[in-house]
Design a protein around this motif. Structure first.
Motif, PDB file in Angstrom:
ATOM      1  N   LEU A 145      -1.326   0.866  12.608  1.00  0.00           N
ATOM      2  CA  LEU A 145      -1.120   2.254  13.017  1.00  0.00           C
ATOM      3  C   LEU A 145      -2.450   3.008  13.058  1.00  0.00           C
ATOM      4  CD1 LEU A 145       2.082   3.326  11.039  1.00  0.00           C
ATOM      5  CD2 LEU A 145       1.887   3.010  13.516  1.00  0.00           C
ATOM      6  N   ILE A 146      -3.284   2.769  12.047  1.00  0.00           N
ATOM      7  CA  ILE A 146      -4.590   3.436  11.988  1.00  0.00           C
ATOM      8  C   ILE A 146      -5.459   2.981  13.150  1.00  0.00           C
ATOM      9  CG2 ILE A 146      -6.681   3.755  10.607  1.00  0.00           C
ATOM     10  CD1 ILE A 146      -4.912   3.283   8.112  1.00  0.00           C
ATOM     11  N   MET A 147      -5.459   1.679  13.428  1.00  0.00           N
ATOM     12  CA  MET A 147      -6.231   1.152  14.549  1.00  0.00           C
ATOM     13  C   MET A 147      -5.799   1.780  15.874  1.00  0.00           C
ATOM     14  SD  MET A 147      -6.431  -2.934  13.758  1.00  0.00           S
ATOM     15  CE  MET A 147      -6.972  -3.571  12.155  1.00  0.00           C
ATOM     16  N   ASP A 148      -4.512   2.084  15.965  1.00  0.00           N
ATOM     17  CA  ASP A 148      -3.970   2.660  17.198  1.00  0.00           C
ATOM     18  C   ASP A 148      -4.146   4.176  17.278  1.00  0.00           C
ATOM     19  OD1 ASP A 148      -3.242   0.142  18.007  1.00  0.00           O
ATOM     20  OD2 ASP A 148      -1.142   0.333  17.411  1.00  0.00           O
ATOM     21  N   GLY A 149      -4.817   4.769  16.276  1.00  0.00           N
ATOM     22  CA  GLY A 149      -5.165   6.175  16.346  1.00  0.00           C
ATOM     23  C   GLY A 149      -4.176   7.149  15.746  1.00  0.00           C
ATOM     24  N   HIS A 150      -3.193   6.675  15.016  1.00  0.00           N
ATOM     25  CA  HIS A 150      -2.218   7.577  14.396  1.00  0.00           C
ATOM     26  C   HIS A 150      -2.803   8.176  13.106  1.00  0.00           C
ATOM     27  CE1 HIS A 150       0.951   6.468  17.190  1.00  0.00           C
ATOM     28  NE2 HIS A 150       0.580   5.206  17.043  1.00  0.00           N
ATOM     29  N   PRO A 151      -2.391   9.402  12.732  1.00  0.00           N
ATOM     30  CA  PRO A 151      -2.962  10.084  11.560  1.00  0.00           C
ATOM     31  C   PRO A 151      -2.389   9.566  10.244  1.00  0.00           C
ATOM     32  CG  PRO A 151      -1.251  11.449  12.517  1.00  0.00           C
ATOM     33  CD  PRO A 151      -1.398  10.261  13.431  1.00  0.00           C
ATOM     34  N   ILE A 152      -2.631   8.288   9.986  1.00  0.00           N
ATOM     35  CA  ILE A 152      -2.099   7.627   8.799  1.00  0.00           C
ATOM     36  C   ILE A 152      -3.257   7.175   7.917  1.00  0.00           C
ATOM     37  CG2 ILE A 152      -0.607   5.790   7.933  1.00  0.00           C
ATOM     38  CD1 ILE A 152       0.837   7.847   9.674  1.00  0.00           C
ATOM     39  N   ALA A 153      -3.090   7.331   6.612  1.00  0.00           N
ATOM     40  CA  ALA A 153      -4.080   6.845   5.650  1.00  0.00           C
ATOM     41  C   ALA A 153      -3.440   5.779   4.772  1.00  0.00           C
ATOM     42  CB  ALA A 153      -4.603   7.985   4.788  1.00  0.00           C
ATOM     43  N   ILE A 154      -4.254   4.843   4.326  1.00  0.00           N
ATOM     44  CA  ILE A 154      -3.796   3.736   3.486  1.00  0.00           C
ATOM     45  C   ILE A 154      -4.569   3.760   2.180  1.00  0.00           C
ATOM     46  CG2 ILE A 154      -5.465   2.099   4.454  1.00  0.00           C
ATOM     47  CD1 ILE A 154      -3.299  -0.030   4.352  1.00  0.00           C
ATOM     48  N   SER A 155      -3.901   3.485   1.062  1.00  0.00           N
ATOM     49  CA  SER A 155      -4.598   3.508  -0.226  1.00  0.00           C
ATOM     50  C   SER A 155      -3.847   2.674  -1.256  1.00  0.00           C
ATOM     51  CB  SER A 155      -4.734   4.946  -0.740  1.00  0.00           C
ATOM     52  OG  SER A 155      -3.452   5.496  -1.039  1.00  0.00           O
ATOM     53  N   VAL A 156      -4.574   2.367  -2.331  1.00  0.00           N
ATOM     54  CA  VAL A 156      -3.982   1.745  -3.518  1.00  0.00           C
ATOM     55  C   VAL A 156      -4.056   2.770  -4.641  1.00  0.00           C
ATOM     56  CG1 VAL A 156      -4.142  -0.093  -5.215  1.00  0.00           C
ATOM     57  CG2 VAL A 156      -4.668  -0.576  -2.821  1.00  0.00           C
ATOM     58  N   CYS A 168       0.820  -1.213   0.000  1.00  0.00           N
ATOM     59  CA  CYS A 168       0.000   0.000   0.000  1.00  0.00           C
ATOM     60  C   CYS A 168       0.856   1.267   0.000  1.00  0.00           C
ATOM     61  CB  CYS A 168      -0.903   0.008   1.225  1.00  0.00           C
ATOM     62  SG  CYS A 168      -0.017   0.221   2.795  1.00  0.00           S
ATOM     63  N   LEU A 169       0.200   2.364  -0.329  1.00  0.00           N
ATOM     64  CA  LEU A 169       0.775   3.686  -0.133  1.00  0.00           C
ATOM     65  C   LEU A 169       0.276   4.188   1.218  1.00  0.00           C
ATOM     66  CD1 LEU A 169       2.312   6.184  -1.217  1.00  0.00           C
ATOM     67  CD2 LEU A 169       0.110   7.008  -2.086  1.00  0.00           C
ATOM     68  N   ALA A 170       1.203   4.525   2.088  1.00  0.00           N
ATOM     69  CA  ALA A 170       0.852   5.035   3.419  1.00  0.00           C
ATOM     70  C   ALA A 170       1.336   6.473   3.534  1.00  0.00           C
ATOM     71  CB  ALA A 170       1.504   4.174   4.495  1.00  0.00           C
ATOM     72  N   ARG A 171       0.513   7.326   4.131  1.00  0.00           N
ATOM     73  CA  ARG A 171       0.912   8.727   4.264  1.00  0.00           C
ATOM     74  C   ARG A 171       0.402   9.299   5.574  1.00  0.00           C
ATOM     75  NH1 ARG A 171      -3.374  12.167   2.967  1.00  0.00           N
ATOM     76  NH2 ARG A 171      -5.186  11.005   2.203  1.00  0.00           N
ATOM     77  N   MET A 226       9.010   4.711  12.309  1.00  0.00           N
ATOM     78  CA  MET A 226       9.375   5.924  11.564  1.00  0.00           C
ATOM     79  C   MET A 226       8.180   6.857  11.409  1.00  0.00           C
ATOM     80  SD  MET A 226      12.226   5.008   8.654  1.00  0.00           S
ATOM     81  CE  MET A 226      11.559   3.473   8.022  1.00  0.00           C
ATOM     82  N   PHE A 227       6.990   6.293  11.195  1.00  0.00           N
ATOM     83  CA  PHE A 227       5.795   7.134  11.121  1.00  0.00           C
ATOM     84  C   PHE A 227       5.473   7.750  12.485  1.00  0.00           C
ATOM     85  CE2 PHE A 227       4.254   5.193   7.014  1.00  0.00           C
ATOM     86  CZ  PHE A 227       4.065   6.397   6.356  1.00  0.00           C
ATOM     87  N   ILE A 228       5.574   6.954  13.531  1.00  0.00           N
ATOM     88  CA  ILE A 228       5.278   7.458  14.870  1.00  0.00           C
ATOM     89  C   ILE A 228       6.232   8.589  15.253  1.00  0.00           C
ATOM     90  CG2 ILE A 228       5.323   6.859  17.325  1.00  0.00           C
ATOM     91  CD1 ILE A 228       4.314   4.051  16.488  1.00  0.00           C
ATOM     92  N   ASN A 229       7.511   8.430  14.887  1.00  0.00           N
ATOM     93  CA  ASN A 229       8.522   9.449  15.199  1.00  0.00           C
ATOM     94  C   ASN A 229       8.502  10.627  14.231  1.00  0.00           C
ATOM     95  OD1 ASN A 229       9.386   7.784  17.256  1.00  0.00           O
ATOM     96  ND2 ASN A 229      11.145   6.970  16.122  1.00  0.00           N
ATOM     97  N   GLU A 230       7.674  10.522  13.182  1.00  0.00           N
ATOM     98  CA  GLU A 230       7.607  11.514  12.106  1.00  0.00           C
ATOM     99  C   GLU A 230       8.962  11.678  11.414  1.00  0.00           C
ATOM    100  OE1 GLU A 230       5.705  15.171  13.206  1.00  0.00           O
ATOM    101  OE2 GLU A 230       3.786  14.188  13.607  1.00  0.00           O
ATOM    102  N   ASP A 231       9.666  10.562  11.308  1.00  0.00           N
ATOM    103  CA  ASP A 231      10.892  10.542  10.504  1.00  0.00           C
ATOM    104  C   ASP A 231      10.550  10.546   9.022  1.00  0.00           C
ATOM    105  OD1 ASP A 231      12.582  10.426  12.739  1.00  0.00           O
ATOM    106  OD2 ASP A 231      12.400   8.244  12.852  1.00  0.00           O
ATOM    107  N   VAL A 232       9.403   9.943   8.665  1.00  0.00           N
ATOM    108  CA  VAL A 232       8.921   9.927   7.287  1.00  0.00           C
ATOM    109  C   VAL A 232       7.450  10.306   7.284  1.00  0.00           C
ATOM    110  CG1 VAL A 232      10.591   8.160   6.569  1.00  0.00           C
ATOM    111  CG2 VAL A 232       8.308   7.463   7.338  1.00  0.00           C
TER     112      VAL A 232
END
Length: 369
Positions: free
Chosen positions: A257-268, A150-153, A238-244
């Motif tokens: 990450l999404i389940m745990d409440g982080h501001p991440i989206a997943i897509s194709v 996936c593309l994660a952002r 890396m996402f949690i630390n905002e390294d990427v």
């Protein structure tokens, strides 16, 4: 031995059927009797795949002591079993469907006797009937979890462009990450080539040219990469630390990450991606095969186990009834719009040797550049 083939249609069917879309060093060779014990089961699997509560209950109910050896790579499992030959130290391994031909061709797996699994019909029918699961009239594993690249952002920093080109944007310089070998295949697809090499059978020159084109493209855009990673836990951190802020990832760790409440989206993205299914497989000459079947039956017997697997791993369960057990956030994290599901093609086992050789070489060259 017949080829195991996977089609775009089967990818849609499988991922659309549930949730709306979604090592240790080899042991010294010993005689088989060294590992055969009536109350022991040895499993090689991925972190977060086997729920702790389920494992504790299984051991209490059966009196079987389960030893878990974690892996983070299919090649490591293959190399371990190959090194041990006819005297394996493990009873169950966790193989992805598109690697079946490699393991089966080396006589490392035993066909699965589904008659010994009373809860086999607990699988979603699309998985029971999946063409990649059967070859030479034999079934080779119990599907447990499905996923895709996936593309994660991070939604706080990166807008949805609907394309993989966000990974190459100047705005994301030093802010992206990916697994080189995985993203090379996606980049080939992004550039209009066959990232799974199915159409390159007997066409090594065409395959090499397409591989080199993607390799050179990734080297050209190497300034966008903060760090290459190897395991799902790395990209999570890396996402949690905002390294990427944007990355190629496996759907499981990103969904978690999404389940745990982080501001991440997943897509194709519109250019598409590749999917895969993890299975539990009985090892050929497994020293504790009877215990392996008891474990596999226990996994299949309750949708609660499938739900726990999804909660822990983020991947989509293959078992019926799981969706009703997951809460709204958990379902949302593993759900894709129908149009995005249609962009997923499952990896094929066709032409894997050529693909592995070319991808491995190109990946090393990208890292060294």
């Amino acid at each position: 031995m017949g080829d195991i083939k996977t089609t775009r249609r089967s990818a849609i069917k499988l991922l659309g059927a549930s949730a709306a879309g979604l090592l240790a060093a080899p042991a010294i060779l010993r005689s088989r009797s060294a590992f055969a014990q009536s109350n022991v089961l040895n499993i090689t699997t991925y972190d977060k795949f086997i729920p702790a509560d389920f494992l504790e209950k299984f051991q209490a109910d059966t009196g079987i002591t389960v030893n878990i050896r974690l892996t983070d790579d299919q090649g490591k499992q293959y190399n371990l079993l190959t090194a041990e030959g006819a005297n394996p130290s493990t009873d169950i391994v966790t193989v992805v469907g598109h690697r079946f031909s490699q393991f089966i061709g080396s006589n490392l797996l035993a066909p699965l006797d589904t008659a010994r699994i009373a809860s086999w019909n607990s699988l979603i029918p699309a998985y029971q009937q999946a063409d990649w699961l059967t070859t030479d009239g034999k079934t080779w594993g119990l599907p447990i979890l499905a996923g895709f690249e996936c593309l994660a952002r991070n939604t706080d920093y990166v807008e949805d462009t609907g394309s993989w080109d966000v990974m190459f944007a100047d705005a994301n310089k030093s802010a992206t990450s990916y697994i080189v070998s995985d993203f090379l295949s996606i980049t080939m697809r992004y550039l209009g080539d066959d990232g799974d090499y199915v159409t390159y059978v007997d066409k090594p020159d065409v395959a090499q040219a397409a591989t080199n084109k993607a390799r050179d493209f990734l080297i050209q855009h190497k300034d966008k990469v903060r760090k290459y990673y190897d395991a799902g836990s790395e990209i999570q951190q890396m996402f949690i630390n905002e390294d990427v802020y944007v990355a190629q990832g496996w759907s499981g760790p990103i969904s978690k990450l999404i389940m745990d409440g982080h501001p991440i989206a997943i897509s194709v993205p519109k250019e598409g991606t590749y999917g895969f299914v993890y299975t539990l497989n009985v090892v050929n000459n497994a020293p504790n095969a009877d215990n392996a079947y008891k474990f596999i039956e226990a996994v299949a017997a309750s949708p609660e186990v499938g739900a726990a697997m999804t909660r822990q791993s983020g991947f989509t369960s293959t078992f019926a009834g799981v969706e009703a057990i997951l809460d709204e956030k958990e379902r949302a994290a593993s759900t894709l719009p129908a149009d995005q599901v249609e962009r997923i093609t499952f990896f094929s086992s066709v032409n894997r040797d050529m693909k592995n050789e070319m991808v491995d070489r190109a990946s090393a060259e990208i890292k060294a550049a």
